[in-house]
Design a protein around this motif. Sequence first.
Motif, PDB file in Angstrom:
ATOM      1  N   ARG A  24      -2.798   4.762  43.626  1.00  0.00           N
ATOM      2  CA  ARG A  24      -4.178   4.517  43.250  1.00  0.00           C
ATOM      3  C   ARG A  24      -4.394   3.105  42.723  1.00  0.00           C
ATOM      4  N   TYR A  25      -3.347   2.313  42.618  1.00  0.00           N
ATOM      5  CA  TYR A  25      -3.483   0.983  42.036  1.00  0.00           C
ATOM      6  C   TYR A  25      -4.065   0.002  43.040  1.00  0.00           C
ATOM      7  N   LEU A  26      -5.109  -0.679  42.641  1.00  0.00           N
ATOM      8  CA  LEU A  26      -5.756  -1.686  43.486  1.00  0.00           C
ATOM      9  C   LEU A  26      -5.572  -3.048  42.822  1.00  0.00           C
ATOM     10  N   TYR A  27      -4.621  -3.794  43.332  1.00  0.00           N
ATOM     11  CA  TYR A  27      -4.261  -5.088  42.745  1.00  0.00           C
ATOM     12  C   TYR A  27      -5.453  -6.030  42.700  1.00  0.00           C
ATOM     13  N   GLU A  28      -6.279  -5.999  43.738  1.00  0.00           N
ATOM     14  CA  GLU A  28      -7.437  -6.897  43.798  1.00  0.00           C
ATOM     15  C   GLU A  28      -8.383  -6.665  42.626  1.00  0.00           C
ATOM     16  N   LEU A  29      -8.542  -5.404  42.242  1.00  0.00           N
ATOM     17  CA  LEU A  29      -9.459  -5.103  41.147  1.00  0.00           C
ATOM     18  C   LEU A  29      -8.890  -5.547  39.805  1.00  0.00           C
ATOM     19  N   GLU A  30      -7.585  -5.504  39.654  1.00  0.00           N
ATOM     20  CA  GLU A  30      -6.970  -6.030  38.431  1.00  0.00           C
ATOM     21  C   GLU A  30      -7.234  -7.523  38.313  1.00  0.00           C
ATOM     22  N   CYS A  31      -7.130  -8.227  39.433  1.00  0.00           N
ATOM     23  CA  CYS A  31      -7.401  -9.669  39.433  1.00  0.00           C
ATOM     24  C   CYS A  31      -8.872  -9.952  39.122  1.00  0.00           C
ATOM     25  N   ILE A  32      -9.768  -9.149  39.695  1.00  0.00           N
ATOM     26  CA  ILE A  32     -11.190  -9.342  39.433  1.00  0.00           C
ATOM     27  C   ILE A  32     -11.511  -9.040  37.975  1.00  0.00           C
ATOM     28  N   ARG A  33     -10.807  -8.086  37.398  1.00  0.00           N
ATOM     29  CA  ARG A  33     -10.976  -7.828  35.967  1.00  0.00           C
ATOM     30  C   ARG A  33     -10.543  -9.048  35.159  1.00  0.00           C
ATOM     31  N   GLY A  34      -9.485  -9.709  35.611  1.00  0.00           N
ATOM     32  CA  GLY A  34      -9.064 -10.947  34.957  1.00  0.00           C
ATOM     33  C   GLY A  34     -10.129 -12.021  35.052  1.00  0.00           C
ATOM     34  N   LEU A  35     -10.790 -12.114  36.206  1.00  0.00           N
ATOM     35  CA  LEU A  35     -11.893 -13.061  36.355  1.00  0.00           C
ATOM     36  C   LEU A  35     -13.024 -12.708  35.406  1.00  0.00           C
ATOM     37  N   ALA A  36     -13.306 -11.415  35.244  1.00  0.00           N
ATOM     38  CA  ALA A  36     -14.387 -10.983  34.362  1.00  0.00           C
ATOM     39  C   ALA A  36     -14.131 -11.414  32.925  1.00  0.00           C
ATOM     40  N   ILE A  37     -12.917 -11.208  32.421  1.00  0.00           N
ATOM     41  CA  ILE A  37     -12.647 -11.578  31.035  1.00  0.00           C
ATOM     42  C   ILE A  37     -12.637 -13.095  30.876  1.00  0.00           C
ATOM     43  N   LEU A  38     -12.219 -13.824  31.905  1.00  0.00           N
ATOM     44  CA  LEU A  38     -12.244 -15.284  31.828  1.00  0.00           C
ATOM     45  C   LEU A  38     -13.682 -15.785  31.735  1.00  0.00           C
ATOM     46  N   LEU A  39     -14.595 -15.195  32.512  1.00  0.00           N
ATOM     47  CA  LEU A  39     -15.998 -15.577  32.452  1.00  0.00           C
ATOM     48  C   LEU A  39     -16.599 -15.271  31.086  1.00  0.00           C
ATOM     49  N   VAL A  40     -16.286 -14.109  30.549  1.00  0.00           N
ATOM     50  CA  VAL A  40     -16.805 -13.743  29.225  1.00  0.00           C
ATOM     51  C   VAL A  40     -16.270 -14.691  28.164  1.00  0.00           C
ATOM     52  N   ASN A 313      -4.433 -13.310  42.438  1.00  0.00           N
ATOM     53  CA  ASN A 313      -3.163 -13.947  42.100  1.00  0.00           C
ATOM     54  C   ASN A 313      -2.627 -13.322  40.814  1.00  0.00           C
ATOM     55  N   ARG A 314      -1.360 -13.518  40.555  1.00  0.00           N
ATOM     56  CA  ARG A 314      -0.722 -12.852  39.406  1.00  0.00           C
ATOM     57  C   ARG A 314      -1.272 -13.309  38.057  1.00  0.00           C
ATOM     58  N   PRO A 315      -1.545 -14.604  37.823  1.00  0.00           N
ATOM     59  CA  PRO A 315      -2.130 -14.977  36.523  1.00  0.00           C
ATOM     60  C   PRO A 315      -3.421 -14.219  36.217  1.00  0.00           C
ATOM     61  N   LEU A 316      -4.315 -14.092  37.206  1.00  0.00           N
ATOM     62  CA  LEU A 316      -5.542 -13.340  36.975  1.00  0.00           C
ATOM     63  C   LEU A 316      -5.239 -11.854  36.788  1.00  0.00           C
ATOM     64  N   ALA A 317      -4.242 -11.336  37.500  1.00  0.00           N
ATOM     65  CA  ALA A 317      -3.871  -9.932  37.334  1.00  0.00           C
ATOM     66  C   ALA A 317      -3.371  -9.670  35.922  1.00  0.00           C
ATOM     67  N   ILE A 318      -2.584 -10.602  35.373  1.00  0.00           N
ATOM     68  CA  ILE A 318      -2.095 -10.438  33.999  1.00  0.00           C
ATOM     69  C   ILE A 318      -3.248 -10.534  33.013  1.00  0.00           C
ATOM     70  N   LEU A 319      -4.159 -11.480  33.242  1.00  0.00           N
ATOM     71  CA  LEU A 319      -5.360 -11.537  32.399  1.00  0.00           C
ATOM     72  C   LEU A 319      -6.131 -10.227  32.484  1.00  0.00           C
ATOM     73  N   GLY A 320      -6.193  -9.651  33.686  1.00  0.00           N
ATOM     74  CA  GLY A 320      -6.873  -8.380  33.847  1.00  0.00           C
ATOM     75  C   GLY A 320      -6.200  -7.279  33.050  1.00  0.00           C
ATOM     76  N   LYS A 321      -4.876  -7.260  33.053  1.00  0.00           N
ATOM     77  CA  LYS A 321      -4.152  -6.240  32.298  1.00  0.00           C
ATOM     78  C   LYS A 321      -4.354  -6.418  30.800  1.00  0.00           C
ATOM     79  N   LEU A 322      -4.494  -7.655  30.354  1.00  0.00           N
ATOM     80  CA  LEU A 322      -4.707  -7.941  28.933  1.00  0.00           C
ATOM     81  C   LEU A 322      -6.182  -8.015  28.559  1.00  0.00           C
ATOM     82  N   SER A 323      -7.062  -7.753  29.511  1.00  0.00           N
ATOM     83  CA  SER A 323      -8.489  -8.044  29.315  1.00  0.00           C
ATOM     84  C   SER A 323      -9.094  -7.301  28.135  1.00  0.00           C
ATOM     85  N   TYR A 324      -8.694  -6.060  27.923  1.00  0.00           N
ATOM     86  CA  TYR A 324      -9.289  -5.296  26.820  1.00  0.00           C
ATOM     87  C   TYR A 324      -8.923  -5.911  25.474  1.00  0.00           C
ATOM     88  N   SER A 325      -7.647  -6.270  25.316  1.00  0.00           N
ATOM     89  CA  SER A 325      -7.210  -6.910  24.080  1.00  0.00           C
ATOM     90  C   SER A 325      -7.880  -8.271  23.900  1.00  0.00           C
TER      91      SER A 325
END
Length: 391
Positions: A24-40, A313-325
Amino acid sequence: MPGDWVYSVTSQFTLEAGLRGKGRYLYELECIRGLAILLVFLFHAYGATGYPETDNPGIIRSYLIGGNTGVTLFFVLSGFLLSLPWLKQAGVESGPGPSVRNYYLARFLRIVPLYYAAILFAVVATGAWTAGVRSILFIPVGFDMFPYSVVWWTLATEVQFYLLLPLLFWLPAQGNIGKAVLLCAGLLWLLGYLWFFVFAGADALSGKYWVTRALYARLPAFLVGIFSAWVYLKLSKSAVLNSGHIALRLGGGVVMIAALLALGLLLQEVAIMGDKQAEVKWHIHHFWEALVWAVLVLSLLFLQPLGRSLLVNRPLAILGKLSYSIYLNHVPILFLMIYSTRETMGAQAYFSSWLMYLVPIAGLVASVILAYCSYRLIELPFLNLKHRIPV
């Protein structure tokens, strides 16, 4: 070597941590979540800097001024990901239906522990015990615990969606009466939404949370996410869309660039109007943002566009994983670092100094480091518990 240390830290991330079910893991969405937190983050960094406004911001600067579009993106992603099991149960795909009890338990483990830890810290720091109790109940407190509580309103909105989502799929399953109830409720909401946010504007009630920020106002973004998930399930087995043909990739690249340009132009209008005015005079722009984000997400999932590495990309994916914090810690960090430096130097000296750029960068680094610590100590243990809950 610094590069070796960074690799050793980032390699510890299991991006799938907390996922329930296999495949069920969608890597692209993790990266987009990273983009979301970067924009915020950039939105709040720009606001905390207090840079003089301009009547004609360019598109790139508009992404900073209107970076709270990242919140809309978070709502779209929530609608997308959380609705997938329910859509499968509704017949888009075969398979067992989700458990409501397990769904709520999983949401509790994902959201509550870190949020309550943030509330506890804020209460100790500010002494605002009454606001802390309200926050525990997911009642928005605005700036009552500034700067900690600035972004907490979105969690209240998310929780409202969590409570509503199972009902959206349960009612149609109850036969004609359930469908009629859902249809009537939907029409009443739509009429009210159009009245407040399209025809009359929300000026008279703009100070009320529910008018511009509660689920009542932000539901379109979640619905766009649900619709995107439905499209995804419908098309996910398409041999053509999953072929990776060069023509599709070229077309996907065009779609990706067009979506980013369209969003930039939309945010430019918001920047010219001003965030507060846009919120009450043109609130429906959040709906248009959601549509553009949905197009971008689906293009990344299906078309494998040329140039996708810009967003996948992996940097955005990691940001996505850390986005809540990061989301919970970045405003206090920015306030402490930017305000103190600007007040010490004076506004004009700060604006003409390289520190205007270096301090927010340092704030981002500090937010990521602190987020990594809170992720390992608080989020990850509860994500591991969440992982054990059956879908």
